[in-house]
Design a protein around this motif. Structure first.
Motif, PDB file in Angstrom:
ATOM      1  N   GLY A  95       0.794  -1.227   0.000  1.00  0.00           N
ATOM      2  CA  GLY A  95       0.000   0.000   0.000  1.00  0.00           C
ATOM      3  C   GLY A  95       0.819   1.266   0.000  1.00  0.00           C
ATOM      4  O   GLY A  95       0.346   2.305   0.469  1.00  0.00           O
ATOM      5  N   THR A  96       2.043   1.212  -0.528  1.00  0.00           N
ATOM      6  CA  THR A  96       2.917   2.391  -0.507  1.00  0.00           C
ATOM      7  C   THR A  96       2.915   3.166  -1.822  1.00  0.00           C
ATOM      8  O   THR A  96       3.730   4.061  -2.012  1.00  0.00           O
ATOM      9  CB  THR A  96       4.362   1.980  -0.175  1.00  0.00           C
ATOM     10  N   GLY A  97       2.004   2.826  -2.744  1.00  0.00           N
ATOM     11  CA  GLY A  97       1.956   3.521  -4.026  1.00  0.00           C
ATOM     12  C   GLY A  97       1.517   4.963  -3.886  1.00  0.00           C
ATOM     13  O   GLY A  97       1.017   5.401  -2.850  1.00  0.00           O
ATOM     14  N   LEU A  98       1.663   5.719  -4.981  1.00  0.00           N
ATOM     15  CA  LEU A  98       1.383   7.151  -4.956  1.00  0.00           C
ATOM     16  C   LEU A  98       0.391   7.593  -6.025  1.00  0.00           C
ATOM     17  O   LEU A  98       0.236   8.793  -6.255  1.00  0.00           O
ATOM     18  CB  LEU A  98       2.699   7.939  -5.128  1.00  0.00           C
ATOM     19  N   ALA A 165       7.650  -4.186  -9.127  1.00  0.00           N
ATOM     20  CA  ALA A 165       7.618  -4.617 -10.526  1.00  0.00           C
ATOM     21  C   ALA A 165       6.314  -4.169 -11.185  1.00  0.00           C
ATOM     22  O   ALA A 165       6.312  -3.700 -12.328  1.00  0.00           O
ATOM     23  CB  ALA A 165       7.761  -6.132 -10.611  1.00  0.00           C
ATOM     24  N   ALA A 166       5.222  -4.272 -10.459  1.00  0.00           N
ATOM     25  CA  ALA A 166       3.921  -3.924 -11.027  1.00  0.00           C
ATOM     26  C   ALA A 166       3.824  -2.454 -11.396  1.00  0.00           C
ATOM     27  O   ALA A 166       3.112  -2.089 -12.336  1.00  0.00           O
ATOM     28  CB  ALA A 166       2.804  -4.291 -10.049  1.00  0.00           C
ATOM     29  N   THR A 167       4.525  -1.593 -10.664  1.00  0.00           N
ATOM     30  CA  THR A 167       4.470  -0.154 -10.952  1.00  0.00           C
ATOM     31  C   THR A 167       5.663   0.333 -11.760  1.00  0.00           C
ATOM     32  O   THR A 167       5.742   1.513 -12.094  1.00  0.00           O
ATOM     33  CB  THR A 167       4.391   0.658  -9.648  1.00  0.00           C
ATOM     34  N   GLY A 168       6.616  -0.546 -12.058  1.00  0.00           N
ATOM     35  CA  GLY A 168       7.812  -0.112 -12.776  1.00  0.00           C
ATOM     36  C   GLY A 168       8.631   0.857 -11.951  1.00  0.00           C
ATOM     37  O   GLY A 168       9.158   1.849 -12.464  1.00  0.00           O
ATOM     38  N   ALA A 169       8.778   0.576 -10.660  1.00  0.00           N
ATOM     39  CA  ALA A 169       9.431   1.496  -9.733  1.00  0.00           C
ATOM     40  C   ALA A 169      10.913   1.661 -10.050  1.00  0.00           C
ATOM     41  O   ALA A 169      11.521   0.855 -10.751  1.00  0.00           O
ATOM     42  CB  ALA A 169       9.261   0.983  -8.298  1.00  0.00           C
ATOM     43  N   SER A 170      11.471   2.724  -9.502  1.00  0.00           N
ATOM     44  CA  SER A 170      12.927   2.915  -9.596  1.00  0.00           C
ATOM     45  C   SER A 170      13.403   3.547  -8.298  1.00  0.00           C
ATOM     46  O   SER A 170      13.158   3.009  -7.231  1.00  0.00           O
ATOM     47  CB  SER A 170      13.299   3.738 -10.837  1.00  0.00           C
ATOM     48  N   TYR A 361       0.813  16.103  -2.524  1.00  0.00           N
ATOM     49  CA  TYR A 361       0.619  15.396  -3.795  1.00  0.00           C
ATOM     50  C   TYR A 361       1.914  15.510  -4.589  1.00  0.00           C
ATOM     51  O   TYR A 361       2.438  16.614  -4.777  1.00  0.00           O
ATOM     52  CB  TYR A 361      -0.542  15.996  -4.584  1.00  0.00           C
ATOM     53  N   SER A 362       2.443  14.366  -5.041  1.00  0.00           N
ATOM     54  CA  SER A 362       3.737  14.360  -5.714  1.00  0.00           C
ATOM     55  C   SER A 362       3.561  14.188  -7.214  1.00  0.00           C
ATOM     56  O   SER A 362       2.924  13.247  -7.677  1.00  0.00           O
ATOM     57  CB  SER A 362       4.617  13.226  -5.178  1.00  0.00           C
ATOM     58  N   THR A 363       4.162  15.101  -7.977  1.00  0.00           N
ATOM     59  CA  THR A 363       4.232  14.928  -9.418  1.00  0.00           C
ATOM     60  C   THR A 363       5.398  13.994  -9.748  1.00  0.00           C
ATOM     61  O   THR A 363       6.186  13.635  -8.874  1.00  0.00           O
ATOM     62  CB  THR A 363       4.424  16.280 -10.125  1.00  0.00           C
ATOM     63  N   ASP A 364       5.537  13.616 -11.042  1.00  0.00           N
ATOM     64  CA  ASP A 364       6.504  12.543 -11.355  1.00  0.00           C
ATOM     65  C   ASP A 364       6.925  12.553 -12.819  1.00  0.00           C
ATOM     66  O   ASP A 364       6.899  11.528 -13.475  1.00  0.00           O
ATOM     67  CB  ASP A 364       5.870  11.188 -10.990  1.00  0.00           C
ATOM     68  N   VAL A 365       7.318  13.701 -13.345  1.00  0.00           N
ATOM     69  CA  VAL A 365       7.683  13.728 -14.759  1.00  0.00           C
ATOM     70  C   VAL A 365       9.133  13.299 -14.955  1.00  0.00           C
ATOM     71  O   VAL A 365       9.952  13.335 -14.033  1.00  0.00           O
ATOM     72  CB  VAL A 365       7.472  15.125 -15.369  1.00  0.00           C
ATOM     73  N   CYS A 366       9.441  12.898 -16.186  1.00  0.00           N
ATOM     74  CA  CYS A 366      10.807  12.515 -16.553  1.00  0.00           C
ATOM     75  C   CYS A 366      11.051  13.016 -17.972  1.00  0.00           C
ATOM     76  O   CYS A 366      10.198  12.851 -18.856  1.00  0.00           O
ATOM     77  CB  CYS A 366      10.966  10.989 -16.495  1.00  0.00           C
ATOM     78  N   THR A 437       5.007  10.245 -16.324  1.00  0.00           N
ATOM     79  CA  THR A 437       5.353   9.514 -15.099  1.00  0.00           C
ATOM     80  C   THR A 437       6.609   8.692 -15.306  1.00  0.00           C
ATOM     81  O   THR A 437       6.669   7.834 -16.187  1.00  0.00           O
ATOM     82  CB  THR A 437       4.187   8.624 -14.611  1.00  0.00           C
ATOM     83  N   GLY A 438       7.609   8.955 -14.485  1.00  0.00           N
ATOM     84  CA  GLY A 438       8.868   8.229 -14.589  1.00  0.00           C
ATOM     85  C   GLY A 438       8.908   6.971 -13.753  1.00  0.00           C
ATOM     86  O   GLY A 438       9.622   6.026 -14.092  1.00  0.00           O
ATOM     87  N   GLU A 439       8.130   6.947 -12.631  1.00  0.00           N
ATOM     88  CA  GLU A 439       8.232   5.791 -11.739  1.00  0.00           C
ATOM     89  C   GLU A 439       6.997   5.532 -10.887  1.00  0.00           C
ATOM     90  O   GLU A 439       6.855   4.442 -10.348  1.00  0.00           O
ATOM     91  CB  GLU A 439       9.446   5.953 -10.816  1.00  0.00           C
ATOM     92  N   HIS A 440       6.095   6.478 -10.748  1.00  0.00           N
ATOM     93  CA  HIS A 440       4.922   6.271  -9.890  1.00  0.00           C
ATOM     94  C   HIS A 440       3.812   5.511 -10.594  1.00  0.00           C
ATOM     95  O   HIS A 440       2.972   4.904  -9.939  1.00  0.00           O
ATOM     96  CB  HIS A 440       4.360   7.610  -9.389  1.00  0.00           C
ATOM     97  N   GLY A 441       3.776   5.564 -11.909  1.00  0.00           N
ATOM     98  CA  GLY A 441       2.726   4.918 -12.663  1.00  0.00           C
ATOM     99  C   GLY A 441       1.598   5.875 -13.013  1.00  0.00           C
ATOM    100  O   GLY A 441       1.537   7.019 -12.566  1.00  0.00           O
TER     101      GLY A 441
END
Length: 481
Positions: A95-98, A165-170, A361-366, A437-441
């Motif tokens: 449950g740590t997703g964003l 793995a499911a979210t493609g985390a980094s 709220y966190s943004t996540d661009v790459c 999204t670079g890593e949050h999905g």
């Protein structure tokens, strides 16, 4: 309503809330209990609420029931049962997703996979290990202690490895060791109808392959929409002989980001290069008690041999100096480095402390590295012009950065400014040739931007894949597409 617009949830989630009563037929619930046992099925409101949200700002959307399977066979039986009865299914790890990835926006059954926590098939010679979804990254690295190997992908939270793995985390080490995608060799997936798939073939762990479609990469980043990841075979890495970490302060955001680009262009084998703007540096310094200067800052870490590390440090100091940086003092002892990275991993909480009682709220661009300096500077100006509290932090060695927007969700005007800013930022990244999204999905909040990123043909292709594997749209419905 203002908060929903910020998160771009859409009408599909409007009917679910944490007070929604479960609506599963009694005989279906009894069938769940017959598979996993009564103690491993819960319809209690508190349990459903706990499983109806992650760490994002998306409103809670609880499932109708929560189940705790303890074997892949039980996952298969439960999935087949839900498939026959057309009941939605939502995977749950830690449950740590964003991005609201676990929110059960259409109800259904939440599969909490945390009790499947075995570590199997550790091969020191092949640099690989196989884990179940209940194994977190910290648990794996603790298990590997003394082997000379480690798993370096580090998103900050102690997330489950299958969830990563499911979210493609980094995370902070991706510039040296890559994201989850190249570090996953094989996946055991339970498909929506209960069938079992090994994405690279049963028992296979080759470090490269050219046999057919890359099914492993298809499921990495699928966010629980194609099946349950019930086992992952992961690539391990040797622990470095020597490690050094330091903090460098710069006269401007542009100088810090330009330094990052030059470090990469000079082929310095940096393991971590993390950016904090002056607001975040000051917040992290005060929150951690480390007393950072309120200036654009880079946190740097080098891995290598003892001899090689000295040369890398010399190169790094020269490039930092050319960009007006100062304050380099190398920490090589684990305790010192641990304090530094603990400060960085607590950036979220440091940002929230800037406005107690407000939401984050966190943004996540790459973006491509060449465009990083201009995009970061433009985004910094946009934040100031918008009058928002949004300290910036990022894995800038990959071109990935976040604005942690801290705002009063009960203030419609401020919430509207946050919404407008996030849309502008996403489109700024896309215009620069990057991604939303670079890593949050994608989750719940970035579906509109995904269409702009991929185009209609790309989105239609994703929908075709989804329909082929999940024709009744039962796997984590409402996410990504």
């Amino acid at each position: 309503m203002a908060l929903r617009r910020v998160l771009a949830l859409g009408a599909a989630v409007g009917h679910r809330s944490c007070c929604t009563k479960p609506s599963l037929p009694p005989d279906f619930v009894e069938a769940l209990r017959a598979v996993v046992g009564a103690p491993n099925v819960s319809m209690a409101a508190a349990v459903r609420e706990q499983h109806g949200h992650d760490e994002s700002m998306h409103p809670c959307a609880p499932p109708d029931a929560v189940v705790w399977p303890q074997s892949v066979g039980q996952v298969q039986e439960l999935a087949a049962l839900c498939y026959r009865c057309r009941v939605p299914m939502v995977p749950f790890g830690t449950g740590t997703g964003l991005e609201g990835g676990v929110n059960a926006v259409q109800g259904g059954v939440c599969f909490d996979l945390s009790r499947m926590d075995s570590i199997a098939e550790l091969s020191l010679e092949d640099f690989s290990v196989t884990v179940e979804p209940g194994v977190t990254r910290k648990a794996l690295n603790s298990h590997l202690r003394g082997t000379g190997l480690w798993f370096p992908v580090d998103p900050g939270a102690d997330a489950s490895l299958c969830g990563m793995a499911a979210t493609g985390a980094s995370g902070t080490n991706a510039v040296r060791y890559g994201t989850m995608r190249p570090n996953v060799l094989n996946l055991r997936v339970v498909l929506p109808d209960g069938r079992l798939l090994h994405t690279a073939g049963p028992g296979r762990q080759a470090r490269k392959r050219a046999a057919g479609y890359d099914l492993t990469s298809l499921f990495v980043g699928s966010e629980g929409t194609l099946g349950f990841l019930t086992q992952a075979t992961l690539r391990l890495h040797p622990l470095p002989e020597a490690t050094g970490a330091t903090i460098a302060s710069f006269p401007s955001v542009g100088a810090a980001v330009a330094c990052t680009v030059q470090v990469l262009q000079a082929a310095v084998p940096v393991a971590r290069i993390e950016f904090l703007d002056e607001v975040m540096a000051d917040a992290c310094g005060r929150y951690s008690g480390m007393g950072l200067a309120a200036a654009a800052t880079l946190l740097l870490e080098l891995h290598g041999s003892r001899h090689g590390l000295a040369e890398q440090q010399r190169q790094m100091e020269e490039i930092v100096g050319l960009n007006g940086g100062s304050g380099l003092a190398w920490a090589e002892e684990p305790e010192e480095r641990g304090r530094l990275w603990s400060m960085r991993h607590n950036a979220w909480y440091a940002a929230l402390a800037l406005r107690p009682g407000c939401q984050g709220y966190s943004t996540d661009v790459c973006v491509p590295i060449s465009r990083l300096p201009s995009v970061v500077v433009e985004t910094k100006q946009d934040l100031q012009d918008s009058g928002l509290t949004g300290p910036m932090v990022g894995h800038v060695g990959d071109g990935n950065f976040h604005c942690i927007l801290v705002f009063n969700s009960q203030d419609p005007a401020e919430a509207e400014r946050v919404h407008a800013f996030t849309q502008r930022l996403g489109r700024r990244a896309l215009a620069a040739g990057g991604t939303c999204t670079g890593e949050h999905g994608v989750g719940l909040g970035k579906r509109a931007l995904l269409l702009e990123e991929l185009g209609q043909e790309g989105l239609d292709t994703l929908r075709s894949i989804k329909a082929a594997l999940d024709p009744h749209n039962l796997m984590n419905p409402g996410k990504v597409l």
